[in-house]
Motif scaffolding. Structure first.
Motif, PDB file in Angstrom:
ATOM      1  N   ALA A 166       0.825  -1.204   0.000  1.00  0.00           N
ATOM      2  CA  ALA A 166       0.000   0.000   0.000  1.00  0.00           C
ATOM      3  C   ALA A 166       0.863   1.260   0.000  1.00  0.00           C
ATOM      4  O   ALA A 166       0.514   2.264  -0.651  1.00  0.00           O
ATOM      5  N   ALA A 167       1.992   1.228   0.711  1.00  0.00           N
ATOM      6  CA  ALA A 167       2.884   2.393   0.742  1.00  0.00           C
ATOM      7  C   ALA A 167       3.543   2.621  -0.613  1.00  0.00           C
ATOM      8  O   ALA A 167       3.696   3.772  -1.049  1.00  0.00           O
ATOM      9  N   ILE A 168       3.931   1.544  -1.284  1.00  0.00           N
ATOM     10  CA  ILE A 168       4.497   1.671  -2.634  1.00  0.00           C
ATOM     11  C   ILE A 168       3.454   2.277  -3.565  1.00  0.00           C
ATOM     12  O   ILE A 168       3.755   3.181  -4.364  1.00  0.00           O
ATOM     13  N   GLY A 169       2.230   1.785  -3.476  1.00  0.00           N
ATOM     14  CA  GLY A 169       1.170   2.344  -4.301  1.00  0.00           C
ATOM     15  C   GLY A 169       0.947   3.815  -4.031  1.00  0.00           C
ATOM     16  O   GLY A 169       0.832   4.620  -4.962  1.00  0.00           O
ATOM     17  N   ALA A 170       0.893   4.179  -2.752  1.00  0.00           N
ATOM     18  CA  ALA A 170       0.665   5.581  -2.398  1.00  0.00           C
ATOM     19  C   ALA A 170       1.778   6.470  -2.944  1.00  0.00           C
ATOM     20  O   ALA A 170       1.526   7.571  -3.443  1.00  0.00           O
ATOM     21  N   ALA A 171       3.025   5.992  -2.863  1.00  0.00           N
ATOM     22  CA  ALA A 171       4.147   6.778  -3.366  1.00  0.00           C
ATOM     23  C   ALA A 171       4.061   6.970  -4.876  1.00  0.00           C
ATOM     24  O   ALA A 171       4.545   7.977  -5.411  1.00  0.00           O
ATOM     25  N   ALA A 172       3.439   6.001  -5.566  1.00  0.00           N
ATOM     26  CA  ALA A 172       3.301   6.080  -7.024  1.00  0.00           C
ATOM     27  C   ALA A 172       1.978   6.699  -7.455  1.00  0.00           C
ATOM     28  O   ALA A 172       1.688   6.757  -8.652  1.00  0.00           O
ATOM     29  N   GLY A 173       1.168   7.145  -6.478  1.00  0.00           N
ATOM     30  CA  GLY A 173      -0.122   7.723  -6.806  1.00  0.00           C
ATOM     31  C   GLY A 173      -1.186   6.702  -7.146  1.00  0.00           C
ATOM     32  O   GLY A 173      -2.167   7.023  -7.826  1.00  0.00           O
ATOM     33  N   LEU A 174      -1.014   5.459  -6.671  1.00  0.00           N
ATOM     34  CA  LEU A 174      -1.948   4.374  -6.965  1.00  0.00           C
ATOM     35  C   LEU A 174      -2.660   3.974  -5.683  1.00  0.00           C
ATOM     36  O   LEU A 174      -2.037   3.470  -4.747  1.00  0.00           O
ATOM     37  N   PRO A 175      -3.973   4.160  -5.592  1.00  0.00           N
ATOM     38  CA  PRO A 175      -4.690   3.822  -4.364  1.00  0.00           C
ATOM     39  C   PRO A 175      -4.799   2.319  -4.163  1.00  0.00           C
ATOM     40  O   PRO A 175      -4.724   1.529  -5.111  1.00  0.00           O
ATOM     41  N   THR A 176      -5.002   1.934  -2.916  1.00  0.00           N
ATOM     42  CA  THR A 176      -5.182   0.533  -2.544  1.00  0.00           C
ATOM     43  C   THR A 176      -6.648   0.241  -2.272  1.00  0.00           C
ATOM     44  O   THR A 176      -7.362   1.055  -1.689  1.00  0.00           O
ATOM     45  N   TYR A 177      -7.043  -0.957  -2.696  1.00  0.00           N
ATOM     46  CA  TYR A 177      -8.385  -1.489  -2.470  1.00  0.00           C
ATOM     47  C   TYR A 177      -8.225  -2.722  -1.590  1.00  0.00           C
ATOM     48  O   TYR A 177      -7.422  -3.608  -1.899  1.00  0.00           O
ATOM     49  N   ALA A 178      -8.935  -2.788  -0.483  1.00  0.00           N
ATOM     50  CA  ALA A 178      -8.831  -3.935   0.422  1.00  0.00           C
ATOM     51  C   ALA A 178      -9.680  -5.074  -0.124  1.00  0.00           C
ATOM     52  O   ALA A 178     -10.892  -5.120   0.073  1.00  0.00           O
ATOM     53  N   ALA A 179      -9.041  -5.989  -0.839  1.00  0.00           N
ATOM     54  CA  ALA A 179      -9.737  -7.067  -1.530  1.00  0.00           C
ATOM     55  C   ALA A 179      -9.979  -8.245  -0.593  1.00  0.00           C
ATOM     56  O   ALA A 179      -9.585  -8.224   0.577  1.00  0.00           O
ATOM     57  N   THR A 180     -10.609  -9.301  -1.126  1.00  0.00           N
ATOM     58  CA  THR A 180     -11.008 -10.417  -0.272  1.00  0.00           C
ATOM     59  C   THR A 180     -10.699 -11.758  -0.904  1.00  0.00           C
ATOM     60  O   THR A 180     -10.701 -11.889  -2.141  1.00  0.00           O
ATOM     61  N   SER A 181     -10.456 -12.736  -0.068  1.00  0.00           N
ATOM     62  CA  SER A 181     -10.405 -14.144  -0.457  1.00  0.00           C
ATOM     63  C   SER A 181     -11.626 -14.880   0.086  1.00  0.00           C
ATOM     64  O   SER A 181     -11.603 -16.092   0.245  1.00  0.00           O
TER      65      SER A 181
ATOM     66  N   LEU B  20      -9.431  -5.676   7.825  1.00  0.00           N
ATOM     67  CA  LEU B  20      -9.987  -4.386   8.239  1.00  0.00           C
ATOM     68  C   LEU B  20      -8.961  -3.570   9.005  1.00  0.00           C
ATOM     69  O   LEU B  20      -8.831  -2.351   8.773  1.00  0.00           O
ATOM     70  N   HIS B  21      -8.229  -4.197   9.908  1.00  0.00           N
ATOM     71  CA  HIS B  21      -7.183  -3.472  10.642  1.00  0.00           C
ATOM     72  C   HIS B  21      -6.135  -2.927   9.677  1.00  0.00           C
ATOM     73  O   HIS B  21      -5.681  -1.782   9.823  1.00  0.00           O
ATOM     74  N   PHE B  22      -5.749  -3.742   8.685  1.00  0.00           N
ATOM     75  CA  PHE B  22      -4.810  -3.257   7.675  1.00  0.00           C
ATOM     76  C   PHE B  22      -5.396  -2.082   6.910  1.00  0.00           C
ATOM     77  O   PHE B  22      -4.766  -1.037   6.733  1.00  0.00           O
ATOM     78  N   ALA B  23      -6.636  -2.245   6.410  1.00  0.00           N
ATOM     79  CA  ALA B  23      -7.248  -1.219   5.570  1.00  0.00           C
ATOM     80  C   ALA B  23      -7.433   0.091   6.312  1.00  0.00           C
ATOM     81  O   ALA B  23      -7.333   1.175   5.714  1.00  0.00           O
ATOM     82  N   CYS B  24      -7.700   0.016   7.599  1.00  0.00           N
ATOM     83  CA  CYS B  24      -7.869   1.235   8.383  1.00  0.00           C
ATOM     84  C   CYS B  24      -6.543   1.854   8.791  1.00  0.00           C
ATOM     85  O   CYS B  24      -6.475   3.055   9.067  1.00  0.00           O
ATOM     86  N   ALA B  25      -5.472   1.061   8.815  1.00  0.00           N
ATOM     87  CA  ALA B  25      -4.158   1.579   9.204  1.00  0.00           C
ATOM     88  C   ALA B  25      -3.353   2.099   8.017  1.00  0.00           C
ATOM     89  O   ALA B  25      -2.419   2.879   8.207  1.00  0.00           O
ATOM     90  N   ALA B  26      -3.689   1.664   6.807  1.00  0.00           N
ATOM     91  CA  ALA B  26      -2.923   2.066   5.621  1.00  0.00           C
ATOM     92  C   ALA B  26      -3.479   3.371   5.055  1.00  0.00           C
ATOM     93  O   ALA B  26      -4.610   3.386   4.552  1.00  0.00           O
ATOM     94  N   PRO B  27      -2.724   4.461   5.099  1.00  0.00           N
ATOM     95  CA  PRO B  27      -3.241   5.732   4.571  1.00  0.00           C
ATOM     96  C   PRO B  27      -3.656   5.648   3.110  1.00  0.00           C
ATOM     97  O   PRO B  27      -4.581   6.340   2.679  1.00  0.00           O
ATOM     98  N   GLY B  28      -2.970   4.793   2.332  1.00  0.00           N
ATOM     99  CA  GLY B  28      -3.250   4.708   0.904  1.00  0.00           C
ATOM    100  C   GLY B  28      -4.446   3.858   0.529  1.00  0.00           C
ATOM    101  O   GLY B  28      -4.779   3.747  -0.663  1.00  0.00           O
ATOM    102  N   ALA B  29      -5.123   3.244   1.504  1.00  0.00           N
ATOM    103  CA  ALA B  29      -6.279   2.380   1.207  1.00  0.00           C
ATOM    104  C   ALA B  29      -7.530   3.236   1.040  1.00  0.00           C
ATOM    105  O   ALA B  29      -8.452   3.212   1.853  1.00  0.00           O
ATOM    106  N   THR B  30      -7.561   3.995  -0.040  1.00  0.00           N
ATOM    107  CA  THR B  30      -8.599   5.009  -0.244  1.00  0.00           C
ATOM    108  C   THR B  30      -9.650   4.611  -1.266  1.00  0.00           C
ATOM    109  O   THR B  30     -10.537   5.410  -1.581  1.00  0.00           O
TER     110      THR B  30
END
Length: 374
Positions: A288-303, A314-324
């Motif tokens: 997620a941090a690599i994506g944010a640095a490149a201007g690419l947002p993160t989507y919290a996907a599912t298995s 959910l804890h990851f998605a709420c803690a990652a600033p780039g999960a927008t």
């Protein structure tokens, strides 16, 4: 305190959780979700739990809950025993020295260690990840490969109930032209009332994608996920450049190194991050941090995780600033049985962070016994 943090037991339990309806992918269908629970207990009597799960078996990532159980019990557990739960980086490095790949199995262990460590400290897991950037995340509902009228009725029911406002449809199981016609019908029915996205689960090739995907964009589809096989990143880049709507990478994205390559080639506009496929919470944060640095947002996907794996994501998605770009953390809503003593809180189209230490969830021992495999 030092001895209290040492791992003295690693246990696994396999369950099969029934679903409310069959869930269809391009290459598989399931009416129950197999789940591996991994329990890590400390000498101080604290137990953390993680989850190993793949959608409908080994077709997606090569692992199954059965292979995960074997790898955890035979190869990971000996590395963990006697080690501290807060020595997580070195423990997982040593696990990596013993076991290549097997990221889903590693994720189950890594999350269980986070849960135990946070419980020892009396804090939520997101505290160990840097604290919350948000306290809830929007949830997209996934629809299968059924005929247009079937999925439209299901989507409208979710909208009327105020549960979801965006929907993702599976593609790739039909002739491309027929599949596109089906999706266009759904998009037209939901135009102006809900967002429509599609996931091809890597079933098309480059040329098929370039011919047919523009018609989906014309129909109002707002995002396309992984049209081509995961290794074909150059083709994904060409498709991404050709479409006026975002392309999301899923099968192409498992490791931070994958994220760097995708960003460098501008092969995707959105990163689909699953804590399961990425090997756990730490690697997910790195991606997620690599994506944010490149201007690419993160989507919290599912298995299609049960509530335990969903809580970890959910804890990851709420803690990652780039999960927008929201999430697809609907797994527990698809399951016909509640596996927790207190369910996760879905409201207003969002999934909300639970309170309490660790993951903030407790498995129901009666349900664990009821659905446990012999």
């Amino acid at each position: 305190m030092t001895d209290d943090l040492r791992i003295d037991r690693v246990e696994t339990v396999l369950v099969d959780v029934p679903l409310r309806r069959p869930h269809r992918f391009a290459r598989a269908v399931m009416d129950a979700q197999p789940v591996l629970y991994v329990f890590v207990r400390t000498a101080g009597g604290i137990t953390g739990v993680g989850e190993g799960v793949v959608p409908a078996g080994p077709w997606w990532g090569g692992e199954s809950v059965e292979t995960m159980q074997l790898v955890v019990e035979r190869y990971m557990a000996p590395v963990l025993l006697g080690r501290r739960v807060d020595d997580l980086h070195r423990v997982m490095r040593d696990v990596g020295d013993v076991i290549a790949a097997n990221l889903f199995a590693k994720a189950a262990v890594e999350v269980a260690m986070h849960d135990a460590w946070a419980r020892c400290l009396g804090v939520p897991v997101h505290t160990l990840l840097g604290g919350p950037a948000r306290t809830s995340i929007p949830v997209t509902w996934a629809l299968g490969t059924e005929p247009a009228q079937v999925v439209v009725e299901e989507a409208l029911g979710k909208l009327d109930a105020g549960l979801h406002h965006t929907f993702k449809l599976k593609m790739g199981a039909q002739d491309p032209a027929a599949d596109v016609a089906r999706i266009r019908t759904v998009a037209e029915k939901l135009a102006g009332v809900a967002g429509v996205r599609v996931d091809l689960n890597a079933r098309w090739d480059r040329l098929t994608s370039l011919i047919h995907l523009p018609r989906l964009a014309e129909a109002g589809v707002e995002m396309v996920e992984q049209p081509v096989p995961g290794a074909e990143i150059e083709a994904l880049a060409e498709i991404s450049a050709a479409l006026p709507i975002p392309v999301m990478a899923d099968e192409s994205l498992r490791t931070p190194s994958d994220a760097v390559r995708l960003a460098r080639l501008r092969a995707a506009d959105i990163f689909a991050v699953k804590t399961t496929k990425c090997g756990g919470l730490r690697a997910s944060l790195d991606i997620a941090a690599i994506g944010a640095a490149a201007g690419l947002p993160t989507y919290a996907a599912t298995s299609i995780e049960s509530p335990v794996g969903t809580a970890a994501s959910l804890h990851f998605a709420c803690a990652a600033p780039g999960a927008t770009w929201g999430s697809e953390l609907f797994g527990p809503l698809l399951m016909a049985e509640e596996m927790l003593t207190t369910p996760l809180h879905y409201a207003g189209g969002h999934l909300h962070l639970p309170s309490g230490p660790g993951l903030g969830v407790e498995l129901d021992p009666d349900k664990l016994r009821a659905f446990r495999r012999d």
